[in-house]
Design a protein around this motif. Structure first.
Motif, PDB file in Angstrom:
ATOM      1  N   ASP A  34       0.635  -1.288   0.104  1.00 36.40           N
ATOM      2  CA  ASP A  34      -0.019   0.037  -0.084  1.00 36.40           C
ATOM      3  C   ASP A  34       0.827   1.346  -0.159  1.00 36.40           C
ATOM      4  O   ASP A  34       1.858   1.239   0.576  1.00 36.40           O
ATOM      5  CB  ASP A  34      -0.856   0.080   1.174  1.00 36.40           C
ATOM      6  N   ALA A  35       0.412   2.322  -0.815  1.00 35.19           N
ATOM      7  CA  ALA A  35       1.182   3.660  -0.642  1.00 35.19           C
ATOM      8  C   ALA A  35       0.675   4.369   0.306  1.00 35.19           C
ATOM      9  O   ALA A  35      -0.595   4.469   0.482  1.00 35.19           O
ATOM     10  CB  ALA A  35       0.807   4.149  -2.246  1.00 35.19           C
ATOM     11  N   LEU A  36       1.643   5.029   0.904  1.00 34.66           N
ATOM     12  CA  LEU A  36       1.398   6.308   1.867  1.00 34.66           C
ATOM     13  C   LEU A  36       1.088   7.343   1.371  1.00 34.66           C
ATOM     14  O   LEU A  36       1.414   7.485   0.193  1.00 34.66           O
ATOM     15  CB  LEU A  36       2.444   6.315   2.857  1.00 34.66           C
ATOM     16  N   GLY A  64      11.856  -0.191   9.592  1.00 35.92           N
ATOM     17  CA  GLY A  64      11.743  -1.350   8.652  1.00 35.92           C
ATOM     18  C   GLY A  64      10.168  -1.412   8.286  1.00 35.92           C
ATOM     19  O   GLY A  64       9.997  -2.517   7.819  1.00 35.92           O
ATOM     20  N   LEU A  65       9.326  -0.597   8.580  1.00 37.97           N
ATOM     21  CA  LEU A  65       8.026  -0.729   8.431  1.00 37.97           C
ATOM     22  C   LEU A  65       7.611  -0.393   6.625  1.00 37.97           C
ATOM     23  O   LEU A  65       6.543  -0.897   6.382  1.00 37.97           O
ATOM     24  CB  LEU A  65       7.233   0.065   9.161  1.00 37.97           C
ATOM     25  N   VAL A  66       8.322   0.635   6.227  1.00 38.22           N
ATOM     26  CA  VAL A  66       8.166   1.045   4.917  1.00 38.22           C
ATOM     27  C   VAL A  66       9.223   1.242   4.154  1.00 38.22           C
ATOM     28  O   VAL A  66      10.255   1.354   4.718  1.00 38.22           O
ATOM     29  CB  VAL A  66       7.292   2.490   4.857  1.00 38.22           C
ATOM     30  N   ASP A  67       9.216   1.369   2.787  1.00 40.73           N
ATOM     31  CA  ASP A  67      10.338   1.563   1.946  1.00 40.73           C
ATOM     32  C   ASP A  67      10.059   2.853   1.176  1.00 40.73           C
ATOM     33  O   ASP A  67       8.649   2.955   0.629  1.00 40.73           O
ATOM     34  CB  ASP A  67      10.306   0.193   0.984  1.00 40.73           C
ATOM     35  N   ALA A  68      10.879   3.852   1.005  1.00 43.83           N
ATOM     36  CA  ALA A  68      10.842   4.940   0.215  1.00 43.83           C
ATOM     37  C   ALA A  68      11.473   4.642  -0.864  1.00 43.83           C
ATOM     38  O   ALA A  68      12.401   4.160  -1.284  1.00 43.83           O
ATOM     39  CB  ALA A  68      11.542   5.998   0.883  1.00 43.83           C
ATOM     40  N   GLY A  73       7.269   7.382  -4.198  1.00 42.49           N
ATOM     41  CA  GLY A  73       6.644   7.517  -2.956  1.00 42.49           C
ATOM     42  C   GLY A  73       6.942   6.457  -1.886  1.00 42.49           C
ATOM     43  O   GLY A  73       8.116   5.924  -1.934  1.00 42.49           O
ATOM     44  N   VAL A  74       6.191   6.313  -0.991  1.00 46.53           N
ATOM     45  CA  VAL A  74       6.492   5.434   0.246  1.00 46.53           C
ATOM     46  C   VAL A  74       5.542   4.418   0.504  1.00 46.53           C
ATOM     47  O   VAL A  74       4.203   4.598   0.341  1.00 46.53           O
ATOM     48  CB  VAL A  74       6.630   6.284   1.614  1.00 46.53           C
ATOM     49  N   PHE A  75       5.967   3.223   0.483  1.00 46.39           N
ATOM     50  CA  PHE A  75       5.047   1.894   0.399  1.00 46.39           C
ATOM     51  C   PHE A  75       5.368   1.048   1.586  1.00 46.39           C
ATOM     52  O   PHE A  75       6.414   1.032   2.123  1.00 46.39           O
ATOM     53  CB  PHE A  75       5.458   1.235  -0.787  1.00 46.39           C
TER      54      PHE A  75
END
Length: 125
Positions: A34-36, A64-68, A73-75
Motif C-alpha cells: 500500500d502507498a502512503l 523497517g515498516l515502509v520503503d521509500a 513514494g513510500v510503500f
C-alpha cells in the motif's frame, strides 16, 4: 488517512504520526505494498509542517515498516509475522512501562492497576 494528533500531548507530533501509521501497519489496516500519502499531502491533511511528516516517514523507514522509492513514494513493506509479533510485544511493553510510571506517580496500587487492565480486556471481548 486519519491519524489522531494531540498538540498538547507530551509525544512530539512526528512521533504521533509515526505511531499512527505503524499501528495501521501492525493491525493490518495498511497492507504490504500500500502507498502512503505523499509527505506534502499528509502534512496538508494533518495541518502540520512538511518537515514533521518527513521525519515521521524517515522514522518508519528506519523501523523497517515502509520503503521509500525515489520518485514513486513510500510503500508499506511486507512484514514477517514473527517480526510483527515482536514489534507488537515491544509496543505493549512500552505501554506497560508508561502505565507503571503513571501508577507509581499517582500512588495507584498494583491490585488496582491489574483490575484496570482486566476491565479493559473485558471491554475488548
Amino acid at each position: 488517512m486519519h491519524i489522531p494528533i494531540d498538540p498538547s500531548a507530551s509525544a512530539p507530533i512526528y512521533e504521533q504520526i509515526r505511531e499512527g501509521i505503524a499501528t495501521a501497519i501492525l493491525t493490518g489496516d495498511l497492507a504490504s505494498g500500500d502507498a502512503l500519502p505523499s509527505i506534502r499531502a499528509l502534512a496538508r491533511d494533518l495541518r502540520v509542517s512538511v518537515i514533521t511528516t518527513t521525519r515521521a516517514y524517515n522514522e518508519l523507514v528506519a523501523d523497517g515498516l515502509v520503503d521509500a522509492v525515489r520518485g514513486k513514494g513510500v510503500f508499506v513493506r511486507a512484514q514477517d509475522s514473527d517480526q510483527l509479533r515482536r514489534r507488537a510485544l515491544e509496543q505493549i511493553d512500552e505501554g506497560f512501562d508508561l502505565a507503571l510510571r503513571a501508577a507509581r506517580t499517582a500512588g495507584i496500587e498494583h491490585s488496582e492497576l491489574t483490575a484496570l487492565l482486566a476491565h479493559r480486556l473485558e471491554e475488548e471481548l
